[in-house]
Write a protein that holds these residues in place. Structure first.
Motif, mmCIF file in Angstrom:
data_model
loop_
_atom_site.group_PDB
_atom_site.id
_atom_site.type_symbol
_atom_site.label_atom_id
_atom_site.label_comp_id
_atom_site.label_asym_id
_atom_site.label_seq_id
_atom_site.Cartn_x
_atom_site.Cartn_y
_atom_site.Cartn_z
ATOM 1 N N UNK A 236 -5.500 -8.678 -0.312
ATOM 2 C CA UNK A 236 -6.649 -8.033 0.316
ATOM 3 C C UNK A 236 -6.465 -6.523 0.232
ATOM 4 N N UNK A 237 -7.522 -5.837 -0.222
ATOM 5 C CA UNK A 237 -7.541 -4.375 -0.299
ATOM 6 C C UNK A 237 -6.342 -3.804 -1.043
ATOM 7 N N UNK A 238 -6.007 -4.403 -2.172
ATOM 8 C CA UNK A 238 -4.867 -3.952 -2.969
ATOM 9 C C UNK A 238 -5.081 -2.539 -3.502
ATOM 10 N N UNK A 239 -4.007 -1.782 -3.530
ATOM 11 C CA UNK A 239 -3.992 -0.485 -4.192
ATOM 12 C C UNK A 239 -2.752 -0.434 -5.073
ATOM 13 N N UNK A 240 -2.746 0.467 -6.037
ATOM 14 C CA UNK A 240 -1.599 0.586 -6.931
ATOM 15 C C UNK A 240 -0.317 0.914 -6.170
ATOM 16 N N UNK A 241 -0.462 1.614 -5.067
ATOM 17 C CA UNK A 241 0.716 1.990 -4.280
ATOM 18 C C UNK A 241 1.422 0.779 -3.680
ATOM 19 N N UNK A 242 0.710 -0.350 -3.543
ATOM 20 C CA UNK A 242 1.306 -1.566 -2.970
ATOM 21 C C UNK A 242 2.096 -2.379 -3.989
ATOM 22 N N UNK A 243 1.910 -2.107 -5.269
ATOM 23 C CA UNK A 243 2.550 -2.905 -6.317
ATOM 24 C C UNK A 243 4.072 -2.957 -6.194
ATOM 25 N N UNK A 244 4.758 -1.868 -5.865
ATOM 26 C CA UNK A 244 6.213 -1.956 -5.719
ATOM 27 C C UNK A 244 6.676 -2.948 -4.651
ATOM 28 N N UNK A 245 5.849 -3.182 -3.637
ATOM 29 C CA UNK A 245 6.224 -4.162 -2.600
ATOM 30 C C UNK A 245 6.337 -5.547 -3.218
ATOM 31 N N UNK A 246 5.348 -5.924 -4.052
ATOM 32 C CA UNK A 246 5.390 -7.223 -4.719
ATOM 33 C C UNK A 246 6.559 -7.285 -5.694
ATOM 34 N N UNK A 247 6.775 -6.221 -6.455
ATOM 35 C CA UNK A 247 7.869 -6.197 -7.428
ATOM 36 C C UNK A 247 9.219 -6.399 -6.751
ATOM 37 N N UNK A 248 9.411 -5.741 -5.622
ATOM 38 C CA UNK A 248 10.668 -5.882 -4.872
ATOM 39 C C UNK A 248 10.824 -7.294 -4.332
ATOM 40 N N UNK A 249 9.752 -7.865 -3.778
ATOM 41 C CA UNK A 249 9.818 -9.233 -3.246
ATOM 42 C C UNK A 249 10.126 -10.224 -4.350
#
Length: 80
Positions: free
Chosen positions: A26-39
């Motif tokens: 929900x409401x994804x931004x490019x700045x959130x991508x590292x959170x997924x990559x780390x997980x």
């Protein structure tokens, strides 16, 4: 991620059996991508990683849900 691992184990699979992941945020931004990559790295280690599709969405089925993960795992068992 913990629920995904529990579901995989219930089916006799593990994270390295995943061949595809669809991630709805929900409401994804490019700045959130590292959170997924780390997980993903925390769960899968250094890989190999399955095919991933990240799909930004305005909302999910229930109020308050922010992330939905759809994972497809393949387990091949040989019977002789």
């Amino acid at each position: 991620m913990a629920n995904m691992i529990i579901s995989l184990q219930a089916g006799g699979a593990g994270v390295h059996d995943i061949v595809r992941i669809n991630l709805f945020i929900v409401n994804h931004t490019e700045e959130l991508l590292p959170i997924w990559s780390t997980a993903a790295k925390n769960v899968s280690g250094e890989g190999p990683y399955p095919a991933n599709t990240l799909i930004p969405v305005p909302r999910l089925a229930l109020n308050g849900l922010l992330v939905e993960i759809e994972a497809t795992a393949v387990v091949i068992r040989y019977v002789l």
